[in-house]
Design a protein around this motif. Sequence first.
Motif, PDB file in Angstrom:
ATOM      1  N   ARG A 239       3.241   7.938   3.102  1.00  0.00           N
ATOM      2  CA  ARG A 239       3.743   6.570   3.192  1.00  0.00           C
ATOM      3  C   ARG A 239       2.563   5.637   3.408  1.00  0.00           C
ATOM      4  O   ARG A 239       2.351   5.096   4.490  1.00  0.00           O
ATOM      5  N   GLU A 240       1.758   5.467   2.379  1.00  0.00           N
ATOM      6  CA  GLU A 240       0.581   4.601   2.488  1.00  0.00           C
ATOM      7  C   GLU A 240       0.976   3.167   2.187  1.00  0.00           C
ATOM      8  O   GLU A 240       1.594   2.893   1.144  1.00  0.00           O
ATOM      9  N   PRO A 241       0.690   2.210   3.036  1.00  0.00           N
ATOM     10  CA  PRO A 241       1.046   0.811   2.771  1.00  0.00           C
ATOM     11  C   PRO A 241       0.259   0.279   1.571  1.00  0.00           C
ATOM     12  O   PRO A 241      -0.848   0.725   1.284  1.00  0.00           O
ATOM     13  N   PHE A 242       0.836  -0.693   0.885  1.00  0.00           N
ATOM     14  CA  PHE A 242       0.200  -1.274  -0.293  1.00  0.00           C
ATOM     15  C   PHE A 242       0.473  -2.762  -0.308  1.00  0.00           C
ATOM     16  O   PHE A 242       1.409  -3.258   0.314  1.00  0.00           O
ATOM     17  N   THR A 243      -0.386  -3.491  -1.073  1.00  0.00           N
ATOM     18  CA  THR A 243      -0.260  -4.944  -1.166  1.00  0.00           C
ATOM     19  C   THR A 243       0.494  -5.317  -2.434  1.00  0.00           C
ATOM     20  O   THR A 243       0.712  -4.496  -3.324  1.00  0.00           O
ATOM     21  N   TYR A 244       0.846  -6.597  -2.511  1.00  0.00           N
ATOM     22  CA  TYR A 244       1.564  -7.083  -3.700  1.00  0.00           C
ATOM     23  C   TYR A 244       0.661  -7.076  -4.921  1.00  0.00           C
ATOM     24  O   TYR A 244       1.107  -6.783  -6.034  1.00  0.00           O
TER      25      TYR A 244
END
Length: 616
Positions: A494-499
């Motif tokens: 569950r790696e966060p990502f940007t728009y």
Amino acid sequence: MENFIVSARKYRPATFETVVGQQHITGTLKNAIKNNQLAQAFLFCGPRGVGKTTCARILAKTINCTNLTADMEACGQCDNCQSFQNGHSFNVHELDAASNNSVDDIRSLIEQVRIPPQAGKYKIYIIDEVHMLSQSAFNAFLKTLEEPPSYAIFILATTEKHKILPTILSRCQIFDFNRIQVDDIASHLATIAQRESIAFEPDGLHIIAQKADGGLRDALSMFDQIASYANKNITYKSVIDNLNILDYDYFFKLTSHLTAAEVSQTLLLFDEILNNGFDGNNFINGLATHFRNLLVGKDAATIKLLEVSENIKQKYLDQSRQTELSFLLTALNLANTCDLNYKSSKNQRLQVELALIKMCHIRSVVHLAQQPLSTNNTATDPDQDKKKTDVVAGKESEVRSPESGEKAQKESEVPSPKSEDKAESLKGKGESVKEPEVKPTGASKPVISSATSISINMPKANAASTLIPSLNDLERVASGEDDGKPKTATGEAREPFTYDRLLEVWNKYIQILKAADKINLFTILNNFAPKLVNPTLIEISVESKTQEQFVVQESVELMNFLRNQLQNFAVDITFKQVERKIENRLYGNREKYDYLVNKNPKLDELRRRFNLDINP
């Protein structure tokens, strides 16, 4: 030499009682004569050779008979009956509408109607093949048919009722003649054969009756032909040879080969049939009829549908008991498909042979189709029961790398103190203790538990908990890799990502769709940019429910791509229906000019000052 008269004319019925297979017609006509309720116009319609013109002549003779019998039959002895039988009657007029179909012919008929009968009570006009009349002739006939004189009766006969004007039909009593049953034709032929001293076999007469297709005149013509061919000895063999009909024995023998899966014998028998001069299309139709007869012979209620002689019927009943219902239904379907494709096929013989080969393997295919079902229903494998128990208990599958597999094997060789105490307590109670079975594992391949089960679910909108494992996930789990990234409850990253990262991955995916020629999906996803509703929920804009359903069908690949590229397996998608705003386009010069004037009103003043025009 004595003049020969064909059986169709020699044995033409002369009374209602001798008409074959049309009791519903003759009974109605006799009751109408008895009750003096004769209509002004009758229409006899039906297929050829079933007795339309014959019944018209019998009716014409009967209603003018001066000495009717108790059964409302003509006596045949009075002057009217004698003149009719000799062809000298002035009260009965026959008109062949096929050759007299003009307006002038109908006008001449109308002129004759005005003259009353000189002898007898009625004047009867029989118009055969009335559908051949022209449109103008029908119109000229309407008024006379609706209001004829009291002594005039019209009897119209036709084989094509649909070609007659509704205005004519409404002025007539319509009698529909049926096709004559096979048994009735065979019985009538047997009576004629006895009168003519012709030897016959019942099976041969049945074949003639079947070939006649409900027409007694056709049956009598074939009867005369075969009597001459066989020198007044009509046998089953002489009938099938003269009429070029496939013998029943061929089909019974062929069905035995098909059910026994004897492909070579089947093809050889088909080759023999072709060498005898029979057409492949007629053969496949006859085979389908044979299967149909076997099918109806399986039920006592449908045996009456077998229109064959008693000897052949018994053969059908015997073979139907030996043939499975599944085989007959499948073989009928194959024969019907072959018949439909026969004329369009370039290799017609191969088309029939391929259908026969498929029929030979029907039993084996049905057996293979039923085998997995029986295996599943009667599963008694203890290992399989153990797997089911493990699934119910909620046990997790174990996935080990080569190193962890060797370590687990070593640990299994040293029993733990707790297990020793438990074993001692069980032995003290007199219970047997089963030693754990340790299987050697290879050092070069990972060890994956046989109880491992992976389920792949379809993604649902607004359901963030729905996860679809990709092939990369399965490889990572199988190899035992651990990248140290945050995991979900199921162990997925569950790696966060940007728009911006989402847009980059999104554009990469739609370019893949364009390269793969998936233009419809490319257009839908390229119309609007995706929105990031929350860290794991992506909103896709569509213009209709149809577009949404289309994207949902292709969402498995989309979700796998997004999750793999973003390294976040909690990503999910949702849909929002929006309308795309399209600017008004300027097509003509007037529209462009009005647009510019709206922006700069002085442009119109300039045009007037220089007296300029706008091109259309």
